[in-house]
Structures are given as structure tokens and as C-alpha cells.
Design an enzyme around this catalytic site. Structure first.
Site, PDB file in Angstrom:
ATOM      1  N   SER A  92      -4.979 -37.854   5.239  1.00 42.58           N
ATOM      2  CA  SER A  92      -3.698 -37.944   4.547  1.00 42.58           C
ATOM      3  C   SER A  92      -2.559 -37.285   5.311  1.00 42.58           C
ATOM      4  CB  SER A  92      -3.820 -37.258   3.184  1.00 42.58           C
ATOM      5  OG  SER A  92      -4.211 -35.916   3.385  1.00 42.58           O
ATOM      6  N   THR A 194      -0.414 -34.864   0.335  1.00 36.28           N
ATOM      7  CA  THR A 194       0.478 -34.134   1.238  1.00 36.28           C
ATOM      8  C   THR A 194       0.063 -32.676   1.374  1.00 36.28           C
ATOM      9  OG1 THR A 194       2.309 -35.521   0.632  1.00 36.28           O
ATOM     10  CG2 THR A 194       2.872 -33.333   1.436  1.00 36.28           C
ATOM     11  N   THR A 212       2.805 -35.292   5.841  1.00 34.49           N
ATOM     12  CA  THR A 212       1.964 -36.293   5.185  1.00 34.49           C
ATOM     13  C   THR A 212       1.958 -37.611   5.958  1.00 34.49           C
ATOM     14  OG1 THR A 212       1.566 -37.403   3.052  1.00 34.49           O
ATOM     15  CG2 THR A 212       3.827 -37.281   3.762  1.00 34.49           C
ATOM     16  N   ARG A 222       7.908 -47.787   4.087  1.00 35.98           N
ATOM     17  CA  ARG A 222       8.038 -46.934   2.898  1.00 35.98           C
ATOM     18  C   ARG A 222       8.090 -45.442   3.292  1.00 35.98           C
ATOM     19  NH1 ARG A 222       5.078 -42.531   0.421  1.00 35.98           N
ATOM     20  NH2 ARG A 222       5.498 -42.561  -1.800  1.00 35.98           N
ATOM     21  N   THR A 245       3.376 -32.660  -4.204  1.00 35.31           N
ATOM     22  CA  THR A 245       2.439 -33.673  -3.723  1.00 35.31           C
ATOM     23  C   THR A 245       2.272 -34.706  -4.832  1.00 35.31           C
ATOM     24  OG1 THR A 245       0.227 -34.077  -2.795  1.00 35.31           O
ATOM     25  CG2 THR A 245       0.386 -32.408  -4.495  1.00 35.31           C
ATOM     26  N   GLY A 246       1.806 -35.877  -4.467  1.00 31.75           N
ATOM     27  CA  GLY A 246       1.613 -36.912  -5.475  1.00 31.75           C
ATOM     28  C   GLY A 246       2.502 -38.110  -5.211  1.00 31.75           C
TER      29      GLY A 246
END
Ligand code: ASP
Length: 335
Positions: A92, A194, A212, A222, A245-246
Site C-alpha cells: 500500500s 496509508t 501511500t 486518481r 487513512t481510509g
């Protein structure tokens, strides 16, 4: 509990179905979590201290090592993040990050210092240490953000060596994903991992960094929250700092990290501020929060910390008072 594992356990319909082996290897159960809860560790702590999203004890150890050797707090967060960027097993961040839908690994990162200076790179290809390029943008250019080919050329001209970031394991995962993948403009099937790190030195000065490869199998081009100052990361040396994060789109819509810092400015503890910022997301009209994760970690000037997420299995790593440990985060969706 390792990064990504919350997805499998949270039964999020349609989430995390296609992200390779690391998603399906969860062994811990929620009832028997061996980790401390955020509420157990809210006491005021001594400085220096380092926190980071997810289970990254090698990264926090590196950052603490820098601080204990008398290094500055900005070096600490940069060096800490570099540990995960170089870790090919982490899919990631940095080298080995999962690619976009077209097989390109593209990195986003930012960094912010105690003076409020910041630098960021977005859609960076072929350079492992995006966080260090972000620092160069901050220190050696009049800008705060470089994107794409410009960011890559800037990195190369500063001595960063280009390399292929798509490892065999990540290529394999992408090829597996392609078999079933349906193109979905609304990104809701990916994982969220991240690495965000916040550190305070013994003088109470704060810095933060965030790095990330973004959502796995994202649309080409993106960019999420992670390189956006105020969304993925915010540091105010008078008050504290936050990193997210997320699902980046949801963090950007609420300017999440800035919000957390501003809530601390108004007197909330880091824990209360993280909870309020998550509540803003889940309470939005027609919020689809059951199908995505967002997590925040925060620290105030005194070294008090907080973390909170929408779903279970978010955690932070904290190195303070000689203890480097993973702390399970409290979360909103308990039903
Ligand atoms: N926040 C990142 C993004 O949206 C993803 C993550 O945390 O995994 O790009």
C-alpha cells in the site's frame, strides 16, 4: 492485527474483495483482541513520542531512533515513512504498492514541518521514496506540490533513482483482480493503508508525514487525500497534528485532518477530536459509511494521543516512554 485486515472482518459488502493475499490472512478475533484500546492509553505522556497509522513498529522505531540521536523531528517522520516505502511486502506504500486499474503504481505523499511549511507529490511513478521527494519540494522549490511527470523529473534531477515499483506479488494480485474486475467509477472495492506518521521531539515541536500508493486498482490519475495538506495531514505546532487513512474522497470532503486540529484548538482532546471528525462523515445525509473505512490518529502539544475509525480493526503504533506498541482503535460502527 495487520493493516488491511479490518476489511475482511468488518463484513463490508463489496469491500476488499480483490486485493490479494494480505486481505485474507486475518487471524485475530475482535472479542479477544490482544491490543490496548485507545481509551487505555490517553494519559499525558513524556516526549519525544511518535505515532503512526496501522501496525508499523519498524517505522516508529526508526523515527524514535532519529529523535533519540538528537535528529530533528522532520527527519524522524521522513525516515520512519521511508521504512515502509522500502518494504516490498507492504502493498500500500512505496515499492510493491498495488497498482491502478492499468497496472501503474502511482504514489502520493506529503510532509509538514513545525513552521507550517509543507510539500507534496501526487501521481508519482517509479520513485520509491515519495515522502523524500515531497520534502525536497518543500525545501528546494517555491511550490508546495508537484504532480506526475514533473514530480518524477524533479526527483531524478535531485538524485532519486527510478525503478520499477510493481513487484511480482503486486502484479499477480492485479492480474487476479483483472479477471473479475468490473470498471466502477465509484471506488468502493479497494483497501486503505496509508502510512501516516506524527512525531514530537523533546522540545514539543511537531512534524508529520504521509505516504501511500492510494486505493488499489484506482482509476488512472486518481489522487486521494494523503498528499493534500489539511485532508490527509495537518500540523499546527501550537496545537497538535492529525493524519488520516481510509477512503480519501471522504476525508477530502470534510477536510479531515485540519478539522481534527481545529477541534483540538477549541479544547477537545485528540481522542474527542478524532471522534467528532468521524462523526461528521457518518452523519452526512445519505452517508454510505457502512461500505468504507476512514481512520484518524492525532496528537496534541502535550503528547496526548487519540485514534478513531468508522469500522473495527483500525490501529495505530505508538512509541513513547520506551514502549513501541500497536494500539487498537475504538470505532463508530459497533452494530
Ligand atoms: N487514503 C488513501 C487514499 O485515499 C488510501 C489509504 O489510506 O489506504 O488514497
Amino acid at each position: 492485527m495487520k493493516r488491511r485486515h479490518f476489511i475482511k472482518n468488518a463484513s463490508l459488502t463489496g469491500v476488499g474483495l480483490a486485493v490479494g493475499k494480505s486481505l485474507v490472512s486475518c487471524t485475530e478475533t475482535n472479542e479477544k483482541s490482544p491490543f490496548k484500546k485507545t481509551s487505555d492509553v490517553l494519559e499525558k505522556g513524556s516526549l519525544p513520542m511518535v505515532i503512526a497509522t496501522w501496525h508499523v513498529i519498524d517505522a516508529t522505531a526508526k523515527a524514535m531512533q532519529v529523535l533519540q540521536a538528537g535528529g530533528n523531528v522532520l527527519d524522524a517522520v521522513e525516515q520512519g515513512c521511508r521504512v515502509e516505502e522500502a518494504n516490498e511486502k507492504g502493498q500500500s506504500v512505496g515499492k510493491g504498492g498495488l497498482p491502478d486499474r492499468d497496472g501503474n503504481v502511482t504514489l502520493d505523499a506529503c510532509i509538514m514541518d513545525k513552521h507550517g511549511n509543507c510539500g507534496a507529490v501526487v501521481y508519482l511513478k517509479d520513485i520509491t521514496h515519495a515522502v523524500s521527494v515531497a520534502r525536497k519540494v518543500m525545501e528546494d522549490t517555491p511550490h508546495v506540490m508537484l504532480a506526475g511527470e514533473g514530480a518524477k523529473q524533479f526527483a531524478i534531477s535531485n538524485g532519486f533513482v527510478p525503478e520499477d515499483l510493481l513487484t511480482e506479488a503486486s502484479k499477480e494480485a492485479w492480474e487476479k483482480w483483472k479477471v473479475e474486475a468490473k470498471y466502477k467509477p465509484i471506488i468502493n472495492i479497494e483497501n486503505h493503508d496509508t502510512i501516516g506518521m506524527l512525531a514530537i521531539d523533546e522540545n514539543g515541536d511537531i512534524s508529520g508525514a504521509c505516504t501511500t500508493s492510494g486505493l488499489a486498482y484506482k482509476m488512472g490519475g486518481r489522487v486521494g487525500d494523503s498528499p493534500i495538506i489539511g485532508s490527509g495531514l495537518f500540523v499546527d505546532n501550537e496545537i497538535g497534528a492529525c493524519v488520516a487513512t481510509g477512503l480519501g474522497e471522504e476525508v477530502v470532503k470534510t477536510v479531515g485532518s485540519f478539522l481534527v486540529v481545529e477541534l483540538m484548538r477549541q479544547g477537545k482532546s485528540p481522542q474527542e477530536a478524532c471522534e467528532e471528525a468521524i462523526t461528521r462523515i457518518v452523519n452526512k445525509p445519505k452517508s454510505d459509511y457502512k461500505n468504507f473505512q476512514v481512520g484518524y490518529i492525532a496528537v496534541n502539544k502535550q503528547g496526548e494521543t487519540g485514534s478513531y475509525a468508522i469500522h473495527q480493526w483500525f490501529s495505530m503504533t505508538k512509541f513513547q516512554n520506551g514502549v513501541n506498541e500497536q494500539i487498537q482503535s475504538d470505532y463508530f460502527n459497533k452494530v
